[in-house]
Enzyme design. Structure first.
Site, PDB file in Angstrom:
ATOM      1  N   CYS A  88      19.196  44.425  -7.176  1.00 13.84           N
ATOM      2  CA  CYS A  88      19.345  45.859  -6.946  1.00 13.84           C
ATOM      3  C   CYS A  88      18.142  46.624  -7.510  1.00 13.84           C
ATOM      4  CB  CYS A  88      20.672  46.366  -7.508  1.00 13.84           C
ATOM      5  SG  CYS A  88      21.146  47.978  -6.821  1.00 13.84           S
ATOM      6  N   HIS A 178      24.630  43.204  -4.993  1.00 17.61           N
ATOM      7  CA  HIS A 178      25.106  42.631  -6.258  1.00 17.61           C
ATOM      8  C   HIS A 178      25.969  41.408  -6.006  1.00 17.61           C
ATOM      9  CE1 HIS A 178      23.855  46.048  -8.819  1.00 17.61           C
ATOM     10  NE2 HIS A 178      24.103  46.760  -7.744  1.00 17.61           N
ATOM     11  N   GLU A 180      26.850  39.715  -9.193  1.00 19.92           N
ATOM     12  CA  GLU A 180      27.214  39.457 -10.591  1.00 19.92           C
ATOM     13  C   GLU A 180      28.478  40.182 -11.040  1.00 19.92           C
ATOM     14  OE1 GLU A 180      24.843  43.227 -10.674  1.00 19.92           O
ATOM     15  OE2 GLU A 180      24.940  41.403  -9.490  1.00 19.92           O
TER      16      GLU A 180
END
Length: 239
Positions: A88, A178, A180
């Site tokens: 990101c 993303h 994570e």
């Protein structure tokens, strides 16, 4: 032990599940949290790879001076083809550091659970080749890569964003999305980003619920992806 430098620009976006997957794949994580004032190394000589996460900072904000040493590390990683995963904000900083540019998204933020489409170049990529054609991800960005550095290869895109994932050299990766997050992290982002949530036409509860529902599929795809990235880091360490 193979060491991965992990730069956390904001504690709103910790390594979370990605950190667990990488640790489980045998990497030692050396986390540097900018919110805590942790120093960022001036080079990567003590590490075998680099992970740079996201945060609420804008890659376009010249006042975000804490990001300058992160750009410097990313420039070195790109120049030396050090295994890197930039997520990101990290992916935007990587593009800038290697000669590309970023911009505020002209169509507004991309926020929430979504899909990306793997590009043909991913078929022969050692990390992306095992990713399905249209995997689930969590998007949360107000800015985007406007111009990729020379030689960059686009690995994933979607109708909302032309550059969802790219590679520089053989081992330096940028992900605009993303992988994570946890449901709790996504819910916190929704609660603190009224502009982003408004762009979806949904309310905070629905954005959070849809993100939470996507997380089992995220783990199924992106945990093995993290393992393949760890393989690339270990190969670099052996070399």
């Amino acid at each position: 032990m193979t060491r991965l430098l992990v730069v956390v620009p904001s504690d709103t976006d910790p390594p979370a599940r990605l950190g667990e997957w990488l640790t489980g794949a045998g990497l030692e994580l050396d986390e540097r949290h900018l919110d805590a004032g942790d120093p960022v190394p001036t080079d990567l000589s003590g590490h075998d790879g680099l992970l740079v996460l996201g945060g609420p900072q804008s890659s376009l904000d010249e006042g975000a001076t804490e990001l300058a040493p992160v750009r410097s590390l990313l420039a070195q990683a790109a120049a030396d083809d050090v295994p890197t995963l930039a997520i990101c904000l990290g992916a935007q900083l990587l593009a800038q550091a290697a000669g590309g540019s970023t911009r505020v998204r002209p169509d507004g933020p991309e926020v929430g659970a979504t899909l990306v489409a793997r590009r043909d170049a991913a078929d022969t990529d050692p990390v992306f080749a095992g990713v399905p054609l249209s995997p689930d991800v969590v998007a949360w960005h107000h800015d985007e890569v406007e111009r990729l550095p020379g030689g960059a290869v686009v690995l994933a895109a979607n109708p909302v964003c032309d550059v969802q994932a790219y590679r520089l050299g053989t081992a330096v990766y940028g992900l605009q999305f993303h992988i994570e997050t946890t449901p709790e992290i996504a819910a916190s982002w929704a609660a603190h980003d009224p502009v982003g949530v408004a762009s979806t036409g949904l309310d905070v509860a629905e954005v959070s619920a849809r993100a939470a529902a996507a997380h089992p599929d995220l783990a199924e795809v992106w945990a093995p992806f993290a393992g393949r990235f760890a393989d690339v880091v270990r190969a670099r360490a052996r070399a």
